[in-house]
Scaffold this motif. Structure first.
Motif, mmCIF file in Angstrom:
data_model
loop_
_atom_site.group_PDB
_atom_site.id
_atom_site.type_symbol
_atom_site.label_atom_id
_atom_site.label_comp_id
_atom_site.label_asym_id
_atom_site.label_seq_id
_atom_site.Cartn_x
_atom_site.Cartn_y
_atom_site.Cartn_z
ATOM 1 N N LYS A 93 15.001 26.054 21.024
ATOM 2 C CA LYS A 93 13.815 25.191 20.937
ATOM 3 C C LYS A 93 14.109 23.962 20.072
ATOM 4 N N THR A 94 14.836 24.184 18.990
ATOM 5 C CA THR A 94 15.149 23.069 18.091
ATOM 6 C C THR A 94 16.052 22.055 18.766
ATOM 7 N N LYS A 144 16.216 21.178 21.728
ATOM 8 C CA LYS A 144 15.557 20.383 22.759
ATOM 9 C C LYS A 144 14.972 19.081 22.200
ATOM 10 N N LYS A 145 14.800 19.014 20.881
ATOM 11 C CA LYS A 145 14.222 17.816 20.263
ATOM 12 C C LYS A 145 15.195 16.641 20.376
ATOM 13 N N GLU A 183 16.032 14.268 18.415
ATOM 14 C CA GLU A 183 16.875 13.978 17.243
ATOM 15 C C GLU A 183 18.063 14.923 17.113
#
Length: 429
Positions: free
Chosen positions: A219-220, A222-223, A225
């Motif tokens: 999930k992280t 996918k950001k 940044e």
């Protein structure tokens, strides 16, 4: 108040013998089990899929067993019960493999699965013995001893046991199985029942970190940044497909395509492992001086150039083709040290000091996931396009990984420069 036993490096070496035996058995198994399966299965893809089973079991079961060993309380402590069950069964089933291989395929597979389960049962607890017996300030040194003994185990497997395989197929399995059992006896009478530094260590296991990262890491990533971070991890996933595929399929290539003796095939692969061990420290020093990502990129250029040469060697007019292949693999091990020694420190640095554990878990998730699919995938290439496709396919993974590592490194560097963070975070200079 009970006085703690003094810390002893001699005890760490005994504990390290567990990792020596573990790597001895695994390395030999990975090199020669595909050849034994070849008595029944022609497809390299199917043999590779079976060889990926141990990595799947590791990711699924080892975190559970590690946590279980943290909580267990018996009169012989919390780790030893798993060693009592796992190590003798692993030793016995490993010895049985060459004998049952002559009976039927399904008996061989049944014994193989029992062996893999037994190895999985004791792997996490035996690794946890080191921090249980070592004060925090000495764990880096102790871990170096453990990893050194593991490297020695791998080299002994490919150089020593391979020679025994040439004498009789059963001999190396018997010797390795007996060494594994002797190691169990040493550990049983050496490790403390109530170790002075025991704590919950399951969360620090590679497999546990991989499993934990699966839940929150994707999930992280996918950001937007974290796009550069994802590209770096994707590069690691891709090049581990090439490396693990060659590790599991090389002896098939050497025996079936080059018509090499089975014992010589494993011995020859040993030159790759030997040069990696010899050049691991120099490669680390180069990474510290010139930057981790740049040294990895050099390795990702050199290794495919070396691998592409290997299918061409049979056409070179030289009397000793085996020696030439051993030299080329030795050079390949040097290039691999440029890549693999830098990879984990680079990923651990990506999030700064506050997120080392998070990115460590992602590193193990991406590298272990590739080890599950790599043997079957490279084997499929060999089935479709013949044996040399092993090296062409592996070379392609390193070239693709070069692209993603370079792009990811630039994106991370740009992101850190925009936020004013130190470039030392990622060491990309």
């Amino acid at each position: 108040m009970k006085q703690e036993r003094p810390f002893l490096y001699s005890k760490i070496f005994v504990i390290g013998s567990g990792f020596f035996a573990l790597m001895l058995v695994w390395t030999f198994y990975n090199a020669y089990m595909p050849l034994i399966l070849g008595d029944y299965i022609d497809s390299k893809a199917v043999r590779g899929a079976i060889m990926g089973l141990d990595n799947l079991l590791a990711v699924l079961l080892i975190p559970v067993i590690g946590a279980w060993s943290d909580r267990m309380s018996t009169r012989i402590g919390n780790r030893l019960p798993f060693l009592v069950v796992g190590m003798p069964i692993a030793a016995l089933t490993f010895i049985l493999i060459p004998f049952v291989s002559t009976i039927t395929f399904w008996i061989l597979i049944a014994v193989d699965i029992m062996f893999l389960l037994a190895m999985t049962i004791y792997r996490a607890p035996v690794i946890a013995l080191m921090p249980d017996h070592t004060p925090p300030e000495k764990r880096s040194t102790a871990n170096g001893i453990i990893n050194f003994m593991g490297g020695v185990g791998a080299i002994v497997a490919l150089f020593g046991l391979s020679k025994l395989y040439g004498v009789d197929r059963a001999y190396p399995f018997i010797v390795a199985g007996l060494l594994l059992f002797i190691t169990f006896v040493l550990l049983y009478f050496t490790v403390d029942r109530k170790p002075p530094y025991a704590s919950n260590t399951s969360d620090s296991l590679d497999e546990s970190q991989a499993t934990n990262s699966l839940r929150e890491g994707i999930k992280t990533l996918k950001k937007p940044e974290f796009r550069g971070h994802f590209f770096i991890l994707l590069a690691i996933f891709i090049y581990f497909i090439g490396y693990t595929g060659i590790e599991s399929q090389f002896t098939i290539y050497a025996v079936e395509h080059l018509k090499m003796d089975e014992s010589t095939a494993g011995f020859t692969l040993g030159f790759f492992s030997l040069s990696f061990v010899l050049f691991a420290i120099p490669a680390g020093l180069l990474g510290s001086k010139w930057g981790k990502a740049p040294i990895m990129l050099v390795g990702l250029v050199l290794l495919p150039l070396i691998f592409i040469i290997i299918p061409l060697l049979p056409f070179v007019p030289i009397s000793n083709q085996v020696l030439l292949l051993q030299i080329v693999l030795f050079l390949g091990g040097i290039a691999w040290s440029f890549i693999n020694v830098q990879a984990y420190p680079l990923v651990a640095d990506l999030g700064g000091k506050s997120r080392i554990g998070f990115f460590t878990g992602l590193y193990y998730l991406f590298s272990m996931a590739s080890a599950i699919i790599a043997p079957g995938l490279l084997g499929l290439l060999m089935d479709v396009w013949s044996h040399p496709a092993l090296f062409y396919g592996a070379s392609l993974t390193f070239i693709i990984a070069f692209y993603f590592l370079r792009k990811g490194s630039l994106l991370v560097k740009q992101a850190h420069s925009q936020t004013g963070e130190s470039k030392n975070l990622v060491d990309l200079h």
